[in-house]
Design a protein around this motif. Sequence first.
Motif, PDB file in Angstrom:
ATOM      1  N   SER A  16      -0.734   8.337   5.654  1.00 17.20           N
ATOM      2  CA  SER A  16      -1.659   7.658   6.572  1.00 17.20           C
ATOM      3  C   SER A  16      -1.098   6.332   7.075  1.00 17.20           C
ATOM      4  O   SER A  16      -1.573   5.797   8.079  1.00 17.20           O
ATOM      5  CB  SER A  16      -3.014   7.427   5.899  1.00 17.20           C
ATOM      6  OG  SER A  16      -2.935   6.379   4.946  1.00 17.20           O
TER       7      SER A  16
ATOM      8  N   ARG B 266       0.828  -1.209   0.000  1.00 19.00           N
ATOM      9  CA  ARG B 266       0.000   0.000   0.000  1.00 19.00           C
ATOM     10  C   ARG B 266       0.859   1.254   0.000  1.00 19.00           C
ATOM     11  O   ARG B 266       0.506   2.262  -0.619  1.00 19.00           O
ATOM     12  CB  ARG B 266      -0.960  -0.003   1.190  1.00 19.00           C
ATOM     13  CG  ARG B 266      -2.069  -1.042   1.018  1.00 19.00           C
ATOM     14  CD  ARG B 266      -3.114  -0.970   2.124  1.00 19.00           C
ATOM     15  NE  ARG B 266      -2.539  -1.418   3.382  1.00 19.00           N
ATOM     16  CZ  ARG B 266      -2.761  -0.856   4.565  1.00 19.00           C
ATOM     17  NH1 ARG B 266      -3.554   0.192   4.679  1.00 19.00           N
ATOM     18  NH2 ARG B 266      -2.206  -1.341   5.649  1.00 19.00           N
TER      19      ARG B 266
ATOM     20  N   LYS C  77      -1.340  11.910   0.795  1.00 21.02           N
ATOM     21  CA  LYS C  77      -2.210  11.686   1.959  1.00 21.02           C
ATOM     22  C   LYS C  77      -2.295  10.196   2.299  1.00 21.02           C
ATOM     23  O   LYS C  77      -2.153   9.816   3.465  1.00 21.02           O
ATOM     24  CB  LYS C  77      -3.595  12.263   1.697  1.00 21.02           C
ATOM     25  CG  LYS C  77      -4.528  12.199   2.880  1.00 21.02           C
ATOM     26  CD  LYS C  77      -5.872  12.851   2.539  1.00 21.02           C
ATOM     27  CE  LYS C  77      -6.783  12.876   3.717  1.00 21.02           C
ATOM     28  NZ  LYS C  77      -6.566  13.986   4.617  1.00 21.02           N
ATOM     29  N   ASP C  78      -2.530   9.352   1.299  1.00 19.85           N
ATOM     30  CA  ASP C  78      -2.592   7.908   1.555  1.00 19.85           C
ATOM     31  C   ASP C  78      -1.253   7.381   2.056  1.00 19.85           C
ATOM     32  O   ASP C  78      -1.202   6.544   2.960  1.00 19.85           O
ATOM     33  CB  ASP C  78      -3.007   7.148   0.296  1.00 19.85           C
ATOM     34  CG  ASP C  78      -4.506   7.128   0.074  1.00 19.85           C
ATOM     35  OD1 ASP C  78      -5.260   7.686   0.906  1.00 19.85           O
ATOM     36  OD2 ASP C  78      -4.936   6.555  -0.944  1.00 19.85           O
ATOM     37  N   TYR C  79      -0.171   7.838   1.466  1.00 20.04           N
ATOM     38  CA  TYR C  79       1.166   7.428   1.879  1.00 20.04           C
ATOM     39  C   TYR C  79       1.379   7.771   3.350  1.00 20.04           C
ATOM     40  O   TYR C  79       1.753   6.927   4.154  1.00 20.04           O
ATOM     41  CB  TYR C  79       2.194   8.135   0.996  1.00 20.04           C
ATOM     42  CG  TYR C  79       3.620   7.671   1.144  1.00 20.04           C
ATOM     43  CD1 TYR C  79       4.210   6.895   0.150  1.00 20.04           C
ATOM     44  CD2 TYR C  79       4.409   8.047   2.226  1.00 20.04           C
ATOM     45  CE1 TYR C  79       5.534   6.499   0.242  1.00 20.04           C
ATOM     46  CE2 TYR C  79       5.728   7.645   2.334  1.00 20.04           C
ATOM     47  CZ  TYR C  79       6.289   6.873   1.339  1.00 20.04           C
ATOM     48  OH  TYR C  79       7.596   6.477   1.432  1.00 20.04           O
TER      49      TYR C  79
ATOM     50  N   GLU D 200       3.428  13.904   4.747  1.00 19.31           N
ATOM     51  CA  GLU D 200       2.463  14.330   3.732  1.00 19.31           C
ATOM     52  C   GLU D 200       2.873  15.652   3.090  1.00 19.31           C
ATOM     53  O   GLU D 200       2.837  15.792   1.860  1.00 19.31           O
ATOM     54  CB  GLU D 200       1.066  14.468   4.346  1.00 19.31           C
ATOM     55  CG  GLU D 200       0.022  14.839   3.323  1.00 19.31           C
ATOM     56  CD  GLU D 200      -1.395  14.892   3.882  1.00 19.31           C
ATOM     57  OE1 GLU D 200      -2.274  15.397   3.153  1.00 19.31           O
ATOM     58  OE2 GLU D 200      -1.619  14.442   5.018  1.00 19.31           O
TER      59      GLU D 200
ATOM     60  N   ASP E  10      -0.019   9.900  -4.247  1.00 20.81           N
ATOM     61  CA  ASP E  10      -1.022  10.260  -3.241  1.00 20.81           C
ATOM     62  C   ASP E  10      -0.346  10.440  -1.885  1.00 20.81           C
ATOM     63  O   ASP E  10      -0.180   9.481  -1.117  1.00 20.81           O
ATOM     64  CB  ASP E  10      -2.098   9.178  -3.177  1.00 20.81           C
ATOM     65  CG  ASP E  10      -3.286   9.579  -2.339  1.00 20.81           C
ATOM     66  OD1 ASP E  10      -3.115  10.323  -1.354  1.00 20.81           O
ATOM     67  OD2 ASP E  10      -4.404   9.142  -2.664  1.00 20.81           O
TER      68      ASP E  10
ATOM     69  N   ALA F 104       0.640   3.945  -2.994  1.00 15.58           N
ATOM     70  CA  ALA F 104       0.356   5.371  -2.757  1.00 15.58           C
ATOM     71  C   ALA F 104       1.414   6.226  -3.455  1.00 15.58           C
ATOM     72  O   ALA F 104       1.090   7.263  -4.052  1.00 15.58           O
ATOM     73  CB  ALA F 104       0.313   5.663  -1.258  1.00 15.58           C
TER      74      ALA F 104
END
Length: 150
Positions: free
Chosen positions: A28, A13, A24-26, A51, A22, A17
């Motif tokens: 998170s 994941r 934000k996903d990274y 982020e 991405d 990301a």
Amino acid sequence: MTDDSAVRDLYSRLLDAWNRRDAKDYASLIADDGTIIGFDGSIETGGQEVEEHLAAIFADHPTASYVAKVREVRPLGPDTVLLRAIVGLVPPGADDLKPEGNAHQTLVAERHGDTWRIVLFQNTPAQYHGRPHLVEQHTAELRELLTARP
């Protein structure tokens, strides 16, 4: 899901990301006190800092996509796992690896309840100074993954 599978999924994941650009996903996936050490040696700690750092990179640079092969997943304790992988980078618009982007990645993850988070992620260039056969070996191993993709 076993700890091994859960940490492999966490790593997958993380790279997904990055490949989707991405931030934000990274971020998170990073623990509140987690640290990433980038390819250039930059250090960011905590999801917000990660982020912001990645958002700036993604805004200003067309980043390459990772191709990875996990080499080792090893528990370090009941709620801590180490993952090591080799990676290469495929530049935007290309369909082959750029060997200058080869790296070793190390991830340490901790479980809190049912959730795994990254407490350390390090991306170290794999330039193998003076040993071009190792660059070729690293690249060839990852190229096999590229040709196996649908």
